[in-house]
Design an enzyme around this catalytic site. Structure first.
Site, short mmCIF file in Angstrom:
data_model
loop_
_atom_site.label_atom_id
_atom_site.label_comp_id
_atom_site.label_asym_id
_atom_site.label_seq_id
_atom_site.Cartn_x
_atom_site.Cartn_y
_atom_site.Cartn_z
N ASP A 338 6.07 6.83 3.46
CA ASP A 338 5.40 5.92 2.51
C ASP A 338 5.90 6.21 1.09
O ASP A 338 5.72 7.31 0.58
CB ASP A 338 3.88 6.12 2.59
CG ASP A 338 3.10 4.97 1.96
OD1 ASP A 338 3.66 4.29 1.08
OD2 ASP A 338 1.95 4.76 2.35
N ARG A 340 5.11 4.15 -1.62
CA ARG A 340 4.39 3.28 -2.55
C ARG A 340 3.68 4.06 -3.67
O ARG A 340 3.13 5.12 -3.44
CB ARG A 340 3.36 2.44 -1.78
CG ARG A 340 3.98 1.42 -0.85
CD ARG A 340 2.94 0.74 0.02
NE ARG A 340 2.35 1.66 0.98
CZ ARG A 340 1.44 1.31 1.89
NH1 ARG A 340 1.03 0.06 1.95
NH2 ARG A 340 0.96 2.21 2.72
#
Length: 406
Positions: A338, A340
């Protein structure tokens, strides 16, 4: 009891004043992030003595934090074309000042201080440096800690807030046994060496009280199957990046608001792919906001494939068809599970008057990320979606490997 309540940190104002005077401070990040403290000082004030102190007592890697503009001016390229650091630290190829400037091996405290001073000199050119070297440049995000809650950004922000050249020198602090120093150890270290100590969370709050990175450029009504929302267009003041948010109803600033921060998913949201649960979550969130009569959905552009982009996402699909799960596919491509960041989403929420949230999410990381930007999550509201034959394994992997709560 939180670390903030248990330990006595200094104020950001105190740290800025010490930075202005050329002193070091200790900056601590979130316990759920790197959970470490760095020695930080303004690059403009660096001396051989300061470098020697960092090397002797900090013991970590001594790095030079620079703005994106400065990295471009000095032609500082990324250390690797594919950054797999889970925290997204942007290392550039290491440098030394060219021997014509008086350096020898490049590693001495004198040589490293000279390299750092040269890197922020207005007359410096790419040809003034040799690569690789012994100073490690780090490229900060344009928005500083309001965009990424890292030591790189914190050091640049502190120098800028002190009225100095926006560049910092940082070094992780390790204990005598070589393990990372945590807050109790850092407090002792600060006391022993008479250093101020602050948290990145407090630096974020300091900046949020004084500035914003986003501006609303347009608003209009948007009829949907769930009712009429207002759609708001935002633009990043530094990068020009555009984002959107949907709102319904009104609320007071101290009122908990139903919120969904939704990551862009072209395949799911637009093409209704069964591979993921993105579109059902998006529609369920809009339905729940409409039922509540008030709330916000921030739609984060640039989050495709948990931050790896549409082309890499489709490459990941290829790998999944060969037996890799969603996490393994990202890692096979050279990416963390991830990538983000939620700083811009948090800025938009604050601009919309949100301070307390009932956050619609199954992702605990999102809660930690948004709270790190000065927002309070008073309740997690799960979004329950029935799996289908195509995303059953995907959802199980999100639960088992990414900690999602279904």
């Amino acid at each position: 009891m939180s670390e903030r309540e248990e330990f006595k940190f200094n104020t950001v104002e105190e740290a800025i004043e010490d930075i202005r005077q050329g002193k070091m401070v200790i900056v601590v990040d979130d316990p759920d992030r790197e959970n470490e403290g760095d020695l930080v000082m303004a690059a403009e004030k660096v001396t051989p003595e300061a470098i020697n102190f960092m090397a002797k007592y900090g013991r970590g890697l001594i790095c030079l934090s620079l703005t994106p503009e400065r990295c471009e001016q000095l032609d500082l390229h990324p250390m690797t074309p594919m950054n797999t650091d889970p925290k997204g630290t942007y290392f550039c190829v290491s440098i030394d000042a060219h021997p014509k400037h008086g350096t020898t091996t490049g590693i001495s405290a004198y040589d490293r201080a000279l390299t750092i001073k040269l890197a922020i000199s207005p007359d410096a050119k790419p040809s003034d440096f040799v690569r690789p070297g012994h100073v490690f440049p780090l490229k900060a995000r344009p928005g500083g800690v309001l965009e990424r809650a890292g030591h790189t950004e914190a050091s640049v922000d502190l120098a800028r807030l002190a009225g100095l050249y926006p560049a910092g020198v940082i070094c992780e602090i390790m204990k005598d046994d070589g393990t990372m120093a945590r807050v109790p150890d850092l407090m002792e270290f600060a006391k022993k060496h008479n250093l101020k100590i602050i948290t990145i969370a407090d630096l974020i709050k300091y900046r949020l009280r004084r500035e914003t990175l986003v501006e609303k450029v347009a608003s209009a009504h948007l009829p949907t199957p769930w009712g009429v929302f207002k759609i708001h267009a935002y633009r990043h003041k530094l990068t020009g990046e555009e984002q959107v948010a949907l709102t319904m109803g009104e609320w007071k600033e101290d009122e908990p608001v139903l919120v969904r921060v939704h990551s862009e998913c072209l395949t799911g949201d637009v093409f209704r792919s069964f591979r993921c649960d993105c579109r059902p979550q998006l529609e369920k969130a809009l339905e729940m906001i409409a039922k509540e009569g008030k709330g916000v959905l921030v739609y984060i552009l640039g989050h495709e494939g948990r931050g790896i982009g549409i082309a890499n996402k489709i490459k990941a699909y290829e790998l999944q068809e060969k037996g890799y799960d969603t996490v393994e596919a990202n890692e096979k491509l050279g990416y963390p599970p991830d990538l983000r960041d939620y700083g811009i989403g948090a800025q938009i929420l604050r601009d919309l008057g949100v301070r307390k949230m009932k956050l619609m999410t199954n992702n605990p990381r999102k809660i930690v990320a948004l709270e790190g930007f000065g927002l309070e999550v008073v309740e997690r509201v799960p979004i329950k979606i029935e799996p289908n034959p195509y995303n059953k394994i995907y959802l199980q992997v999100k639960k088992d490997k990414l900690g999602h709560m279904f």
